[in-house]
Write an enzyme that holds these catalytic residues in place. Structure first.
Site, mmCIF file in Angstrom:
data_model
loop_
_atom_site.group_PDB
_atom_site.id
_atom_site.type_symbol
_atom_site.label_atom_id
_atom_site.label_comp_id
_atom_site.label_asym_id
_atom_site.label_seq_id
_atom_site.Cartn_x
_atom_site.Cartn_y
_atom_site.Cartn_z
ATOM 1 N N GLU A 163 0.819 -1.215 0.000
ATOM 2 C CA GLU A 163 0.000 0.000 0.000
ATOM 3 C C GLU A 163 0.852 1.263 0.000
ATOM 4 O OE1 GLU A 163 -0.590 -2.675 1.790
ATOM 5 O OE2 GLU A 163 -2.575 -3.319 1.106
ATOM 6 N N GLN B 21 -7.656 -2.310 -1.270
ATOM 7 C CA GLN B 21 -8.598 -3.431 -1.257
ATOM 8 C C GLN B 21 -9.669 -3.203 -0.183
ATOM 9 O OE1 GLN B 21 -7.137 -7.690 -1.071
ATOM 10 N NE2 GLN B 21 -7.788 -7.420 -3.188
ATOM 11 N N PHE B 22 -9.251 -2.669 0.936
ATOM 12 C CA PHE B 22 -10.159 -2.215 1.986
ATOM 13 C C PHE B 22 -9.576 -0.927 2.549
ATOM 14 C CE2 PHE B 22 -11.134 -6.636 1.660
ATOM 15 C CZ PHE B 22 -12.455 -6.788 2.039
ATOM 16 N N ALA B 23 -10.448 -0.018 2.985
ATOM 17 C CA ALA B 23 -9.967 1.240 3.556
ATOM 18 C C ALA B 23 -8.970 0.983 4.687
ATOM 19 C CB ALA B 23 -11.136 2.050 4.095
ATOM 20 N N ASP B 24 -9.244 -0.073 5.457
ATOM 21 C CA ASP B 24 -8.407 -0.395 6.621
ATOM 22 C C ASP B 24 -6.920 -0.497 6.259
ATOM 23 O OD1 ASP B 24 -10.809 -1.998 8.528
ATOM 24 O OD2 ASP B 24 -11.111 -1.629 6.399
ATOM 25 N N PHE B 25 -6.638 -1.017 5.058
ATOM 26 C CA PHE B 25 -5.233 -1.234 4.694
ATOM 27 C C PHE B 25 -4.547 0.055 4.262
ATOM 28 C CE2 PHE B 25 -7.363 -5.362 3.849
ATOM 29 C CZ PHE B 25 -6.910 -5.962 5.013
ATOM 30 N N HIS C 149 -11.689 -5.062 8.422
ATOM 31 C CA HIS C 149 -12.288 -4.912 7.086
ATOM 32 C C HIS C 149 -13.549 -4.059 7.172
ATOM 33 C CE1 HIS C 149 -9.716 -8.414 6.546
ATOM 34 N NE2 HIS C 149 -9.782 -8.234 5.239
#
Ligand SMILES: Cc1ncc(C[n+]2csc(CCOP(=O)(O)OP(=O)(O)O)c2C)c(N)n1
Lengths: 322, 340
Positions: A58, A80-84, A125
């Protein structure tokens, strides 16, 4: 035929790729596989060489986008997900966000963050990161709540010369449908009155707009209350004028967000309304956010962690009975 | 002296003009940095001063191997010599250090955090390792525009920066994309005060090149001719389509981390070892013995560059400093972005 929220995101990207040779997409599993949520389905085949799979990196994905933007491209990066995006935090807030101020060279890039909770997704996630990015000067942070906004705001994000964090809500991806993408778009930075009312204002954004409308429908049925719902659409810039105008009509404010309760967008809204519209308030303004724990995995816990029409109704009743 | 013999042998197949250019940039940078150091001590500098003393041969060999107007050079903390060799005017440096509003950063950022991104010189942020992927993105953009042929993108990092995730992610990405990138690791034995045995556990950082699947090269960073040869070759390999190249240069930082730091943690035995040689001193000997330059020429260059440095300092000192009233305080370029 109807269009879902995720279809709108895909269609916007298709149009951008078709019409603007500067646009390309970079993200994990987004080429042939079409992305974890299929937001790029078929685009790699349609636009060979412009929809690129990235390694699970990222930090490098955003650093890459900054470099490409310096060179005149318009990268769209799919997290892929905001979290990452926490891994990319440094590149977003220190590299992309500072670039124009430091060098005078804008870096037009768009980072798509699949945000917010869905049942069973758990602590890593489900996150809503908008407040973190909005905190930093140099970034625009948008939070579309409707199918048409998802489409038009993505087009506008990519057209803007500044870095944009585009927070798309995963819960809305397939659940939210519209007969078609409509033409009543507003520019980024303008809020929309989603549901007019006169007894209280709920300021919300992203998926919470829909929960607020549900709560408003119930209060209408149950007590004839007319609740106005304001959809912020973008959290930075934050359209405080539309919020103040609404509070001027209703005299009561509930700021609603799915993100964690400490600080954040709802606190910002309340603070600005208290500063600039204290005289408009007939009751102390209230905030409703998620609970102050990581987002839980089990659907029963998850549903009680985030604001729901029930908890929104409770907060509104307290507000209305002051 | 075997060293001299080697110098003569190496010099035979080196382009004389290239080596002279490298050395001239080294000398210019050293004289400039000596001046910056005294200005710092006299309290004339805004903020800190970070020098590349002892690392000029490495940095300038890279800068001189790159083509301004075509290539990309993301200079880092110890790269005054490389910047100079690449063609950054001295005045960019003095303006930024002295806080002139006419500098490329207008007083909004300082010292080594300067650049001209549209001229292939991205401006570093402090966060180590973060520039690697930016260079990668610039090269990917060139590829998408069909303008990558014959282009090289380069950056430098220290031994400490190789421990960051950003370095790893950036170099791995460049390797996956087979970008024409050159990454120079200046292993100066310390990251601020931390010695390499607290930084990594592999025997040699060069081992990592294999792990990333990139070309690996090792060089004595105190040896001017070796640097010109090895780094020039790495740039050539990248330019010819052989993918990313990593060069590990062994040397010692001949100053503190910044001018606020006396570097007292560097053991004298290291300073007295081969690593502690001053590349300018070895360079002078090598140039003279190989006949690439004469003593008189080098003396003349010194005088020329001393004047040039003096002029760049004097000019920047006379220029206006930023005025908060004139500052527009815009972090975004669009009216939308200027909304709070
Ligand atoms: C990510 C990050 N962490 C910490 C720092 C603070 N810092 C600045 S320079 C430095 C040491 C760098 O060492 P190295 O990479 O070996 O380069 P050198 O200074 O030796 O040339 C540190 C720790 C930083 N700039 N970036």
């Amino acid at each position: 035929m109807s269009v879902t929220y995720v279809d709108a995101i895909r269609e916007a990207q298709e149009k951008l790729l078709r019409e603007d040779p500067r646009v390309f997409l970079y993200g994990q599993d987004i080429s042939k596989f079409g992305g974890a949520f299929k937001a790029t389905k078929g685009l790699a085949e349609e636009f060979p060489g412009r929809v690129l799979d990235s390694p699970i990196s990222e930090d490098a994905m955003i650093g890459m986008a900054v470099g490409a933007a310096i060179e005149g491209m318009r990268p769209i990066i799919e997290m892929q997900f905001a979290d990452f995006s926490s891994i990319a935090f440094n590149q977003i807030v220190n590299q992309a966000a500072t670039h124009f101020y430091r060098t005078g060279v804008p870096v037009p890039l768009t980072v798509r963050l699949p945000s917010g909770g869905t049942p069973g997704s758990g602590p890593f996630h489900s996150q809503s990161m908008e407040a973190l990015y909005a905190h930093y000067p140099g970034l625009i942070v948008v939070t579309p709540a409707t199918v048409s906004d998802a489409y038009h705001m993505l087009l506008e994000s990519v057209a803007l010369d500044d870095p944009v964090v585009y927070c798309e809500h995963k819960f809305l991806y397939r659940w939210l449908k519209a007969p078609r993408i409509n033409g009543d778009q507003l520019p980024i930075g303008k809020a929309r009155i989603t549901r007019p009312g006169k007894h209280a204002t709920v300021v919300a954004y992203s998926a919470m707009v829909h929960e607020a409308v549900r709560a408003a429908d119930r209060l209408k049925e149950q007590g004839g209350w007319e609740i106005e719902v304001v959809d912020l659409r973008s959290v930075k810039p934050l359209d405080i004028d539309t919020v103040l105008a609404s509070v001027a009509r209703t005299g009561r404010l509930l700021a609603l967000g799915e993100a964690f309760p400490w600080g954040g967008v709802t606190a910002e809204v309340i603070s600005r309304v208290c500063t600039d519209g204290f005289h408009l308030l007939d009751a102390p303004p209230r905030r409703l956010n998620s609970r102050d724990t990581p987002v839980p995995y089990h659907p029963k816990l998850w549903a009680a962690h985030r604001p729901t029409p029930e908890t929104i109704c409770i907060a509104l009743r307290e507000l209305l009975s002051f | 002296m075997p060293e001299t013999e080697e110098a003569q042998r190496t010099a035979v197949d080196l382009d004389r003009d290239y080596v002279r250019e490298v050395f001239r940039a080294m000398l210019r940078a050293r004289l400039l940095e000596n001046k910056l150091s005294s200005l710092y001590k006299a309290g004339k500098i805004v903020g800190g001063v970070y020098l590349g003393k002892g690392q000029e041969a490495v940095s300038a060999s890279l800068g001189a191997s790159l083509i301004k107007g075509r290539d990309i050079f993301a200079a880092l903390i110890r790269d005054q010599a490389g910047r100079t060799a690449f063609g950054e005017p001295l005045i960019d440096c003095t303006r930024t250090y002295l806080g002139s509003v006419l500098g490329p950063m207008k007083g909004r950022d300082g010292n080594i955090h300067r650049g001209r991104p549209l001229d292939g010189m991205p401006a570093m942020i402090s966060h180590l390792g973060a520039a690697v992927s930016v260079v990668g993105g610039m090269l990917i953009a060139r590829r998408l525009k069909g303008e990558l042929a014959g282009v090289v993108g380069a950056t430098c990092v220290g031994d400490g920066a190789t421990s960051t995730g950003a370095f790893h992610e950036g170099l791995n990405m460049a390797a996956v994309e087979q970008l024409p990138m050159v990454v120079i690791v200046g292993n100066n034995q310390f990251a601020y005060s931390t010695p390499t045995d607290r930084q990594f556990a592999c025997e040699d950082l060069l081992d990592r090149a294999k792990g990333y699947g990139v070309g690996g090269h090792s060089v004595d960073g105190t040896d001017l001719l070796a640097c010109t040869k090895v780094i020039g070759n790495a740039v050539k390999l990248a330019r010819e389509g052989n993918g990313p190249q990593m060069v590990v240069a062994r040397l010692l930082r001949l100053s503190g981390h910044g001018e606020h730091d006396d570097g007292s943690y560097v053991p004298p035995v290291l300073k007295d070892s081969q690593l502690g040689r001053d590349c300018i001193e070895t360079g002078v000997v090598q140039l003279i013995e190989s006949g690439i330059a004469t003593v008189e020429e080098i003396e003349r260059w010194k005088r020329e560059f001393t004047d040039e440095v003096q002029a760049a300092v004097a000019q920047a000192q006379q220029e206006p400093t930023p005025d908060p009233w004139d500052e527009n305080w815009n972090a975004c370029s669009t009216p939308t972005g200027r909304g709070l």
